[in-house]
Enzyme design. Structure first.
Site, PDB file in Angstrom:
ATOM      1  CG  ASP A 191      38.774  29.116  34.658  1.00  0.00           C
ATOM      2  OD1 ASP A 191      38.380  29.873  33.735  1.00  0.00           O
ATOM      3  OD2 ASP A 191      38.630  29.391  35.864  1.00  0.00           O
ATOM      4  CE  LYS A 196      41.587  27.942  45.397  1.00  0.00           C
ATOM      5  NZ  LYS A 196      41.381  27.730  43.944  1.00  0.00           N
TER       6      LYS A 196
END
Length: 616
Positions: free
Chosen positions: A431, A334
């Site tokens: 989240d 990422k």
């Protein structure tokens, strides 16, 4: 005039110190070993006892930081929960004799990989690779052809419902007729069989980095080499006379005292600038080395990803690329964007996920931090995210089946429960959603993306938040408004409940705008009316699973956090039969009658909200 005097005095003392150092007169406390009690092994470089020896006396990795127990035992902390008692340390051969005090020693190996630490088992001849099998049924007697050492039971990992066996890697389970109804649950590399069987709790470990054996052979000391960014070592001489040490110590003490006064004066006048934050950022990276991730250069990241050729996905904080560390090891990289120049989300994610190890939490392999170029390197999970399989779950080619959906929900619950209760500090994810639940090749779920996570104390007050965080549709109501209660780990429970309901209905809770009825309310109405959920593609027995998942999801999205179960309670429900599971009060109806029903149900489930405080 005072400044000139201080400048002259400090520089004169510095020159005097350098001359003394060149003549071998320095007083070095690192030359003297320390002990935990009279009978403990001597502790010196690369090890140090935390609180007794300065930081620079040990190698800059947490593996070499020891502690003393209340019984004056020397403790090596491999993880916060996995500790070894050090019996002896042989510095000439770099060998440790240790004792594992765990009741079930194989359980430690399931969540800890020695290859990620600097330590290895010393006796290579007795080591093998094993595959752990969960067997719901086995025959009592082996056949004559089956070697008793090719596989064996590990009783302390099993329970009344299943047994756990260790099979030597490379063997085929189909060859062993006494093993059936088995599934693979874990691989363990390079472990002595006696240790896996808990027959021998004594470990003989060795380390190769740092390598101080040449210094020991010459009768000299070993230490970190100064003026180098890398953790390189060097040999240095034996201690000088005590009188010289005392004289030099007085001089050094004066220098340190004056230096401390000047340093405090400068720190007091230092402004809160970007330079100060960058220093804080670099200190974080230096401290984080103790968690043993690999720090990659940006050039290495480009080579791993083949110049960012294969994009896997695009999120709020960056782009994820497929990469390759070797022919066998695939990774997901990422690359973070520059939306926040100070890198708060980078520090948050690395600092959170780097300290946890669980089968249902994605594993961080390494990171890159070069200026504003930052990247995170994770294990690669080939089946993508859960979102891929539930956004159109009515299609037969993408529906995973109710049993597998149940196993995924249970795995996610165990991962979140580990974050809430299994770490030294509670971790709130904030989240939880299908895009952040990744699936491995066996569809085992792993919680990912800790950019919004918070570290919290377990036994203090509530979490304070200045702004709402999370994804619309999965955020708990108290995150928006404190009128619904305090923000706590129950906020993650709400997000988990919305995730489960989306899996049950096979529809996206966020993007469904064409319905007049709120999606979870639609599921609640089906349950109250006794109708089945998506059973046109199910099989026999799936009605019970779908109902249990729906009820669990509705319990988790109760508006008042007090009325939501903890993840530990959710796991107990999912692992049970669910025969006496009651439909929760209607969370979409605020009538007085429903309020009385709610109070009665609270007493039955004995739900209690735990309060915690955020650690900055």
């Amino acid at each position: 005039m005072l400044r000139l005097f201080l400048f002259f005095f400090i520089n004169t003392c510095a020159v005097f110190s350098i001359v003394n150092h060149a003549n071998g007169l320095e007083f070095d406390e690192c030359k003297y070993s320390s002990k935990c009690g009279e009978n403990g092994p001597p502790v010196r470089f690369p090890f140090r006892i935390k609180g007794q020896q300065p930081d620079h006396c040990g190698y800059p990795q947490h593996w070499f930081e020891l502690s003393c127990s209340q019984n004056n035992e020397t403790i090596l902390h491999l993880t916060p929960s996995y500790k070894l008692i050090i019996k002896s340390i042989d510095y000439s051969s770099q060998h440790i004799s240790a004792f594992d005090s765990q009741v079930c020693t194989p359980k430690s190996l399931v969540n800890f990989n020695f290859s990620l630490s600097p330590f290895q088992f010393k006796d290579a001849a007795s080591q093998s690779n094993y595959t752990l099998l969960n067997c719901s049924s086995t025959k009592e007697n082996r056949t004559e052809e089956e070697d008793e050492f090719s596989y064996f039971e590990i009783p302390c990992l099993g329970d009344v419902h299943f047994e756990v066996y260790a099979l030597v890697a490379g063997n085929y389970i189909d060859y062993y007729k006494t093993l059936y109804s088995c599934i693979k649950i874990h691989d363990i590399s390079s472990v002595p069989g006696n240790y896996l069987l808990s027959r021998d709790k004594h470990l003989n470990l060795t380390w190769y980095t740092p390598d101080c054996r040449s210094c020991e052979a010459k009768g000299e000391y070993c230490r970190l080499r100064s003026n180098t960014k890398r953790s390189q070592t060097e040999c240095y001489g034996k201690p000088a006379s005590v009188a010289k040490f005392i004289a030099t110590g007085v001089t050094l003490g004066s220098i340190l005292l004056v230096g401390a006064v000047v340093l405090l004066h400068r720190m007091y006048r230092c402004s809160k600038s970007e330079t100060e934050y960058q220093s804080k950022f670099e200190k974080f990276l230096e401290d984080y080395k103790s968690f043993k991730p690999t720090r990659f250069s940006y050039a290495h990241i480009k080579r791993i990803t083949n110049q960012f050729k294969d994009e896997l996905g695009h999120g709020t904080y960056g782009i994820v690329f497929k990469g390759k560390l070797s022919d066998e090891i695939m990774v997901a990289v990422k690359v973070l964007n520059n939306s926040k120049g100070n890198g708060e989300e980078f520090i948050n994610e690395v600092g959170t996920i780097g300290r946890i190890h669980h089968v249902n939490v994605v594993r961080l392999i390494g990171f890159c931090a070069e200026g504003f170029r930052r990247a995170l390197v994770y294990e690669y999970l080939p089946n993508d995210s859960l979102q891929k399989f539930i956004s159109s779950a009515d299609a037969k080619n993408s529906f995973l089946g109710w049993k597998r959906l149940h196993d995924i929900v249970l795995g996610v619950a165990k991962g979140i429960d580990y974050l809430h209760h299994g770490c030294d500090q509670r971790i709130l994810h904030f989240d939880i959603k299908p895009q952040n639940i990744l699936l491995d090749h066996d569809f085992n779920p792993k919680v990912s993306d800790f950019g919004l996570a918070k570290l919290c104390d377990k036994d203090q007050s509530i979490v304070s938040m200045t702004t709402a965080k999370g994804t619309i549709g999965y955020m708990a109501p108290e995150v928006f408004s404190r009128n619904f209660g305090n923000v706590s780990f129950k906020s993650d429970v709400y997000s988990f409940g919305m995730l489960v309901l989306e899996m049950v209905g096979g529809r996206n809770t966020v993007n469904e705008k064409d319905e007049q009825v709120y999606f979870p309310e639609w599921i609640y109405n089906l349950l109250e009316e006794g109708e089945d959920l998506r059973m046109e593609i199910g099989e026999e027995g799936d009605v019970k699973i779908s109902k249990k998942l729906a009820v669990v999801g509705l319990w988790c999205i109760q508006w008042n956090p007090i009325n939501r179960p903890s993840m530990k309670t959710v796991i107990q429900i999912l692992e049970g039969e669910g025969e006496n599971l009651h439909i929760p009060p209607n969370p979409f109806n605020s009538t007085p009658s429903s309020g009385n029903k709610l109070q009665n149900t609270e007493k039955r489930l004995q739900l209690e909200l735990e309060t915690i405080s955020e650690t900055e």
